[in-house]
Design an enzyme around this catalytic site. Structure first.
Site, mmCIF file in Angstrom:
data_model
loop_
_atom_site.group_PDB
_atom_site.id
_atom_site.type_symbol
_atom_site.label_atom_id
_atom_site.label_comp_id
_atom_site.label_asym_id
_atom_site.label_seq_id
_atom_site.Cartn_x
_atom_site.Cartn_y
_atom_site.Cartn_z
ATOM 1 C CG HIS A 1 7.258 46.170 -30.516
ATOM 2 N ND1 HIS A 1 6.197 46.743 -29.844
ATOM 3 C CD2 HIS A 1 8.091 45.686 -29.540
ATOM 4 C CE1 HIS A 1 6.375 46.618 -28.550
ATOM 5 N NE2 HIS A 1 7.510 45.975 -28.328
ATOM 6 N NE ARG B 1 11.680 42.547 -22.670
ATOM 7 C CZ ARG B 1 11.939 43.443 -23.617
ATOM 8 N NH1 ARG B 1 10.949 44.087 -24.207
ATOM 9 N NH2 ARG B 1 13.190 43.715 -23.954
ATOM 10 C CG ASP C 1 10.030 42.169 -27.106
ATOM 11 O OD1 ASP C 1 9.635 43.342 -27.241
ATOM 12 O OD2 ASP C 1 9.627 41.416 -26.199
ATOM 13 C CG HIS D 1 4.503 42.640 -27.656
ATOM 14 N ND1 HIS D 1 5.529 41.956 -28.276
ATOM 15 C CD2 HIS D 1 5.105 43.539 -26.830
ATOM 16 C CE1 HIS D 1 6.696 42.399 -27.843
ATOM 17 N NE2 HIS D 1 6.468 43.374 -26.975
#
Length: 299
Positions: free
Chosen positions: A125, A290, A127, A275
Site C-alpha cells: 500500500h 509514525r 499511505d 510498502h
C-alpha cells in the site's frame, strides 16, 4: 525477456533500472555516510543524530530521500516522540491521521501490535492514498520489536513503471483510479460512523501513473489496500488491468527489506514507493510510531 507458457506471459532476465529519472550520476555526500542496500532503492545512513541534525545534513538527507526512496537510520534509541515529530517537520506540514490511534502527541501515530491487536498492515500500500493530498513521506520509529519477524519491505514505483511493457505504459498513461478507505478502515466502523467519515473523506481519483513533483519521475500509483478500480474502463477489463499492475509491485527486483531493531528509523518517499509490513510475528508484540508529512495532489 518475455515468453508464453500455456496462457501466461512470463518475464525474466535482467531489469534495466536506474536510480534517478534520467540516470545521471549522483553527487557525493559530505555530511552523512550513505551505504546503498540495493542498487536502486534503500540506503543505510550513518553519522546523523536525528534528534539534532545539522542544516547541512538535512539538505543531504532531502537529496538522499529523492535518490534512494527509503532511508534507514540505526541506533536512534534516544529519540523522543517530540524529536521524531520535529525531524519530520523539516520536510513540511505534518499529518494528523483521522483514523489511526495517536501516540503522545497528535502528529504521532502509534502501532501497538500483539496478541490482542494483531498486525494488519501486511498488504502492499501507499499511505493514505484515499486523501486528496496523500503524504509526501513517512518516518517510522521502532520502539519494541520481536526477536524475529516483523520486517518491512518497500517497492520502487519508478522502476516498476519503467519495467512495464511499452504498450501497457501507453495504455495506462492518462488513466485515473479510485482510492477509498471504505474496504479497509471502514470495516470496523458503525454504519453511522462510516457515513460520517465517507462524507468527510469521499473517494479520490488519482492518476494511475503520477509524476513525482520533485524528481519528475513517472511512478505507478495504484495499490492493493486503497485502490478500488480503474476509472472509465469496463469492469472486467479494469479488474484485469489493476491485477496486472498490482502484480508488478510485488516483484522482488524492485524491493528492499528492513530487519528492525529497537531504535531503528525508516523514512520513505510515499510518492515513489509502496510498502508492506510482515505480520509473521503473532502473537509477539511489535510497537512502532509514525509521523507523516503532508504531500501534494498527485498529478
Amino acid at each position: 525477456m518475455q515468453v508464453t507458457i500455456g496462457h501466461h506471459q512470463i518475464e525474466f532476465g535482467p531489469k534495466r533500472m536506474q536510480l534517478t529519472a534520467d540516470g545521471t550520476p549522483v553527487a557525493p555526500y559530505e555530511h552523512v555516510r550513505l551505504r546503498p542496500v540495493t542498487p536502486f532503492i534503500g540506503a543505510e545512513i550513518e553519522g546523523v543524530d536525528l534528534a539534532s541534525p545539522t542544516p547541512a545534513q538535512i539538505d543531504e538527507l532531502k537529496r538522499a530521500l529523492l535518490e534512494r526512496k527509503v532511508l534507514f537510520f540505526r541506533d536512534q534509541h534516544h529519540l523522543t516522540a517530540h524529536q521524531h515529530r520535529d525531524f519530520a517537520a523539516h520536510w513540511g506540514e505534518l499529518e494528523v491521521h483521522p483514523l489511526l490511534d495517536q501516540g503522545a502527541i497528535p502528529e504521532v501515530v502509534r502501532f501497538d501490535r500483539g496478541e490482542d491487536n494483531p498486525g494488519m498492515e501486511n498488504i502492499w500500500h501507499v499511505d493514505v492514498s484515499w486523501q486528496q493530498r496523500p503524504p509526501l513521506g513517512s518516518v517510522l520509529r521502532a520502539i519494541d520489536v520481536p526477536d524475529a519477524g516483523g520486517d518491512t519491505l518497500w517497492s520502487d514505483m519508478g522502476n516498476a513503471y519503467d519495467a512495464l511493457p511499452q504498450e501497457l505504459r501507453d495504455r495506462i498513461d492518462g488513466l485515473t483510479a479510485t482510492h477509498d478507505f471504505t474496504p479497509s478502515f471502514g470495516l470496523g466502523m458503525s454504519p453511522e460512523k462510516l457515513v460520517e467519515m465517507q462524507e468527510q473523506y469521499p473517494p479520490q481519483h488519482h492518476p494511475v501513473v503520477r509524476t513525482h513533483p520533485e524528481t519528475g519521475r513517472r511512478t505507478l500509483f495504484v495499490n492493493s489496500l486503497f485502490t478500488t478500480g480503474i476509472d472509465g474502463v469496463a469492469p472486467e477489463e479494469g479488474e484485469a488491468l489493476l491485477r496486472r499492475l498490482l502484480d508488478q509491485v510485488k516483484m522482488p527486483d524492485f524491493q528492499v527489506r528492513l530487519r528492525w531493531a529497537p531504535g531503528t528509523v525508516a523514512f520513505w518517499d510515499n510518492r515513489a514507493t509502496q510498502h508492506y509490513a510482515c505480520s509473521d510475528y503473532f502473537p509477539n508484540r511489535r510497537v512502532m510510531e509514525r509521523v507523516a508529512v503532508v504531500g501534494d495532489v498527485p498529478a
